[in-house]
Design a protein around this motif. Structure first.
Motif, PDB file in Angstrom:
ATOM      1  N   PHE A 113       0.813  -1.223   0.000  1.00 37.12           N
ATOM      2  CA  PHE A 113       0.000   0.000   0.000  1.00 37.12           C
ATOM      3  C   PHE A 113       0.843   1.268   0.000  1.00 37.12           C
ATOM      4  O   PHE A 113       0.569   2.185  -0.784  1.00 37.12           O
ATOM      5  CB  PHE A 113      -1.008  -0.012   1.146  1.00 37.12           C
ATOM      6  N   PRO A 114       1.887   1.372   0.838  1.00 41.97           N
ATOM      7  CA  PRO A 114       2.736   2.570   0.746  1.00 41.97           C
ATOM      8  C   PRO A 114       3.409   2.711  -0.631  1.00 41.97           C
ATOM      9  O   PRO A 114       3.543   3.826  -1.141  1.00 41.97           O
ATOM     10  CB  PRO A 114       3.783   2.357   1.850  1.00 41.97           C
ATOM     11  N   PHE A 115       3.801   1.587  -1.218  1.00 48.39           N
ATOM     12  CA  PHE A 115       4.381   1.627  -2.559  1.00 48.39           C
ATOM     13  C   PHE A 115       3.379   2.214  -3.551  1.00 48.39           C
ATOM     14  O   PHE A 115       3.721   3.070  -4.365  1.00 48.39           O
ATOM     15  CB  PHE A 115       4.790   0.213  -2.996  1.00 48.39           C
ATOM     16  N   LEU A 116       2.138   1.766  -3.468  1.00 51.71           N
ATOM     17  CA  LEU A 116       1.118   2.255  -4.395  1.00 51.71           C
ATOM     18  C   LEU A 116       0.782   3.717  -4.144  1.00 51.71           C
ATOM     19  O   LEU A 116       0.500   4.459  -5.088  1.00 51.71           O
ATOM     20  CB  LEU A 116      -0.142   1.386  -4.304  1.00 51.71           C
ATOM     21  N   GLU A 117       0.814   4.133  -2.885  1.00 54.25           N
ATOM     22  CA  GLU A 117       0.574   5.544  -2.577  1.00 54.25           C
ATOM     23  C   GLU A 117       1.601   6.430  -3.262  1.00 54.25           C
ATOM     24  O   GLU A 117       1.283   7.535  -3.706  1.00 54.25           O
ATOM     25  CB  GLU A 117       0.579   5.771  -1.068  1.00 54.25           C
ATOM     26  N   ALA A 118       2.827   5.931  -3.376  1.00 54.44           N
ATOM     27  CA  ALA A 118       3.901   6.700  -4.006  1.00 54.44           C
ATOM     28  C   ALA A 118       3.937   6.550  -5.526  1.00 54.44           C
ATOM     29  O   ALA A 118       4.431   7.442  -6.212  1.00 54.44           O
ATOM     30  CB  ALA A 118       5.246   6.272  -3.420  1.00 54.44           C
ATOM     31  N   HIS A 119       3.420   5.444  -6.046  1.00 56.88           N
ATOM     32  CA  HIS A 119       3.590   5.162  -7.477  1.00 56.88           C
ATOM     33  C   HIS A 119       2.305   4.991  -8.283  1.00 56.88           C
ATOM     34  O   HIS A 119       2.372   4.898  -9.502  1.00 56.88           O
ATOM     35  CB  HIS A 119       4.430   3.891  -7.651  1.00 56.88           C
ATOM     36  N   ALA A 120       1.174   4.910  -7.637  1.00 54.84           N
ATOM     37  CA  ALA A 120      -0.073   4.650  -8.374  1.00 54.84           C
ATOM     38  C   ALA A 120      -1.255   5.308  -7.663  1.00 54.84           C
ATOM     39  O   ALA A 120      -2.133   4.629  -7.138  1.00 54.84           O
ATOM     40  CB  ALA A 120      -0.293   3.158  -8.534  1.00 54.84           C
ATOM     41  N   ALA A 121      -1.257   6.621  -7.650  1.00 55.94           N
ATOM     42  CA  ALA A 121      -2.298   7.369  -6.936  1.00 55.94           C
ATOM     43  C   ALA A 121      -3.704   7.023  -7.416  1.00 55.94           C
ATOM     44  O   ALA A 121      -4.659   7.090  -6.640  1.00 55.94           O
ATOM     45  CB  ALA A 121      -2.046   8.867  -7.065  1.00 55.94           C
ATOM     46  N   SER A 122      -3.840   6.600  -8.653  1.00 52.76           N
ATOM     47  CA  SER A 122      -5.178   6.278  -9.171  1.00 52.76           C
ATOM     48  C   SER A 122      -5.797   5.066  -8.455  1.00 52.76           C
ATOM     49  O   SER A 122      -7.007   4.886  -8.492  1.00 52.76           O
ATOM     50  CB  SER A 122      -5.115   6.010 -10.675  1.00 52.76           C
ATOM     51  N   LEU A 123      -4.959   4.263  -7.807  1.00 54.44           N
ATOM     52  CA  LEU A 123      -5.457   3.078  -7.112  1.00 54.44           C
ATOM     53  C   LEU A 123      -5.827   3.331  -5.655  1.00 54.44           C
ATOM     54  O   LEU A 123      -6.328   2.435  -4.973  1.00 54.44           O
ATOM     55  CB  LEU A 123      -4.416   1.958  -7.179  1.00 54.44           C
ATOM     56  N   LEU A 124      -5.574   4.539  -5.176  1.00 59.21           N
ATOM     57  CA  LEU A 124      -5.780   4.824  -3.754  1.00 59.21           C
ATOM     58  C   LEU A 124      -7.198   4.569  -3.248  1.00 59.21           C
ATOM     59  O   LEU A 124      -7.351   4.050  -2.129  1.00 59.21           O
ATOM     60  CB  LEU A 124      -5.323   6.234  -3.410  1.00 59.21           C
ATOM     61  N   PRO A 125      -8.253   4.871  -3.986  1.00 60.30           N
ATOM     62  CA  PRO A 125      -9.586   4.541  -3.470  1.00 60.30           C
ATOM     63  C   PRO A 125      -9.761   3.038  -3.219  1.00 60.30           C
ATOM     64  O   PRO A 125     -10.348   2.638  -2.216  1.00 60.30           O
ATOM     65  CB  PRO A 125     -10.539   5.037  -4.563  1.00 60.30           C
ATOM     66  N   ARG A 126      -9.211   2.229  -4.095  1.00 55.14           N
ATOM     67  CA  ARG A 126      -9.300   0.776  -3.888  1.00 55.14           C
ATOM     68  C   ARG A 126      -8.423   0.322  -2.734  1.00 55.14           C
ATOM     69  O   ARG A 126      -8.796  -0.573  -1.974  1.00 55.14           O
ATOM     70  CB  ARG A 126      -8.926   0.039  -5.180  1.00 55.14           C
ATOM     71  N   VAL A 127      -7.266   0.950  -2.579  1.00 54.47           N
ATOM     72  CA  VAL A 127      -6.383   0.634  -1.454  1.00 54.47           C
ATOM     73  C   VAL A 127      -7.096   0.932  -0.144  1.00 54.47           C
ATOM     74  O   VAL A 127      -7.067   0.119   0.798  1.00 54.47           O
ATOM     75  CB  VAL A 127      -5.054   1.410  -1.558  1.00 54.47           C
ATOM     76  N   GLU A 128      -7.748   2.078  -0.061  1.00 54.42           N
ATOM     77  CA  GLU A 128      -8.462   2.440   1.173  1.00 54.42           C
ATOM     78  C   GLU A 128      -9.603   1.470   1.464  1.00 54.42           C
ATOM     79  O   GLU A 128      -9.845   1.122   2.623  1.00 54.42           O
ATOM     80  CB  GLU A 128      -8.962   3.880   1.105  1.00 54.42           C
ATOM     81  N   ALA A 129     -10.291   1.033   0.433  1.00 54.83           N
ATOM     82  CA  ALA A 129     -11.365   0.052   0.634  1.00 54.83           C
ATOM     83  C   ALA A 129     -10.790  -1.263   1.170  1.00 54.83           C
ATOM     84  O   ALA A 129     -11.356  -1.861   2.093  1.00 54.83           O
ATOM     85  CB  ALA A 129     -12.122  -0.183  -0.674  1.00 54.83           C
ATOM     86  N   LEU A 130      -9.655  -1.684   0.619  1.00 54.58           N
ATOM     87  CA  LEU A 130      -9.023  -2.914   1.101  1.00 54.58           C
ATOM     88  C   LEU A 130      -8.537  -2.758   2.539  1.00 54.58           C
ATOM     89  O   LEU A 130      -8.666  -3.685   3.345  1.00 54.58           O
ATOM     90  CB  LEU A 130      -7.860  -3.307   0.192  1.00 54.58           C
ATOM     91  N   ARG A 131      -8.014  -1.589   2.872  1.00 53.21           N
ATOM     92  CA  ARG A 131      -7.582  -1.339   4.260  1.00 53.21           C
ATOM     93  C   ARG A 131      -8.754  -1.507   5.230  1.00 53.21           C
ATOM     94  O   ARG A 131      -8.606  -2.103   6.294  1.00 53.21           O
ATOM     95  CB  ARG A 131      -7.031   0.075   4.403  1.00 53.21           C
ATOM     96  N   GLY A 132      -9.894  -0.953   4.860  1.00 53.44           N
ATOM     97  CA  GLY A 132     -11.082  -1.092   5.705  1.00 53.44           C
ATOM     98  C   GLY A 132     -11.490  -2.541   5.861  1.00 53.44           C
ATOM     99  O   GLY A 132     -11.874  -2.976   6.952  1.00 53.44           O
ATOM    100  N   GLN A 133     -11.402  -3.292   4.773  1.00 55.59           N
ATOM    101  CA  GLN A 133     -11.720  -4.723   4.849  1.00 55.59           C
ATOM    102  C   GLN A 133     -10.723  -5.451   5.750  1.00 55.59           C
ATOM    103  O   GLN A 133     -11.117  -6.320   6.520  1.00 55.59           O
ATOM    104  CB  GLN A 133     -11.709  -5.339   3.452  1.00 55.59           C
ATOM    105  N   HIS A 134      -9.456  -5.077   5.647  1.00 61.68           N
ATOM    106  CA  HIS A 134      -8.450  -5.708   6.510  1.00 61.68           C
ATOM    107  C   HIS A 134      -8.798  -5.508   7.975  1.00 61.68           C
ATOM    108  O   HIS A 134      -8.722  -6.452   8.775  1.00 61.68           O
ATOM    109  CB  HIS A 134      -7.059  -5.117   6.253  1.00 61.68           C
ATOM    110  N   ASP A 135      -9.158  -4.293   8.330  1.00 61.16           N
ATOM    111  CA  ASP A 135      -9.501  -4.002   9.729  1.00 61.16           C
ATOM    112  C   ASP A 135     -10.669  -4.870  10.198  1.00 61.16           C
ATOM    113  O   ASP A 135     -10.632  -5.457  11.276  1.00 61.16           O
ATOM    114  CB  ASP A 135      -9.846  -2.524   9.914  1.00 61.16           C
ATOM    115  N   ALA A 136     -11.703  -4.937   9.369  1.00 63.05           N
ATOM    116  CA  ALA A 136     -12.883  -5.724   9.739  1.00 63.05           C
ATOM    117  C   ALA A 136     -12.550  -7.215   9.830  1.00 63.05           C
ATOM    118  O   ALA A 136     -12.994  -7.904  10.756  1.00 63.05           O
ATOM    119  CB  ALA A 136     -14.009  -5.488   8.725  1.00 63.05           C
TER     120      ALA A 136
END
Length: 159
Positions: free
Chosen positions: A67-90
């Motif tokens: 996720f940090p790699f994608l934040e630095a290299h693929a900003a267009s994927l950030l909404p999906r990354v955040e959704a996955l983060r929420g799923q990870h927490d749950a």
């Protein structure tokens, strides 16, 4: 991590799904009285703990590396990354509840009923997440250039 990083992360889901099926099978065998309660409770506890630990390791690779790699290299994927983060927490919450319920199931059959309910909640979240994440990884696989893939592989191998 020695292979392709996306293939490794995708492969993890196969292992995790196998562990989920192991827990489900134990629950079904104890419920159907094909497996003695005491033996099933011990197997359930062991398998629920392994599942939780392997989920945590997999999620750590993603949370601390991918996720940090994608934040630095693929900003267009950030909404999906955040959704996955929420799923990870749950899912982590549900996996912890399952492990706790498995501990209680070792004591009595009331704890076993709690474990069945905890597993059902966990399984619903995990199944949806696995589908979402595998689709995400497939899209990422298609989008990463060779040099980005190598940087990601090196980053994840260091974790």
């Amino acid at each position: 991590m020695t292979r392709d990083p996306i293939a490794e992360l995708s492969h993890d889901h196969g292992r995790l799904s196998s562990l989920v099926l192991d827990v489900k099978g134990i629950l079904a065998r104890v419920s159907g009285e094909e497996l003695a309660f005491e033996e099933g409770a011990d197997a359930l506890l062991e398998n629920a703990e392994v599942l939780r630990e392997e989920l945590l390791l997999h999620f750590a690779l993603e949370e601390e590396g991918l996720f940090p790699f994608l934040e630095a290299h693929a900003a267009s994927l950030l909404p999906r990354v955040e959704a996955l983060r929420g799923q990870h927490d749950a899912i982590c919450t549900r996996a912890s509840e399952l492990a706790l319920a498995a501990t209680q199931s070792a004591r009595d059959r009331v704890g076993f009923a709690t474990c069945l309910a905890a597993f059902e909640r966990f399984e619903q979240l995990y199944a949806a997440h696995a589908k979402d994440e595998l689709a995400f990884l497939a899209d990422l696989d298609a989008a990463l250039a060779a040099d980005e893939r190598e940087r990601l592989r090196t980053l994840l191998a260091a974790l």
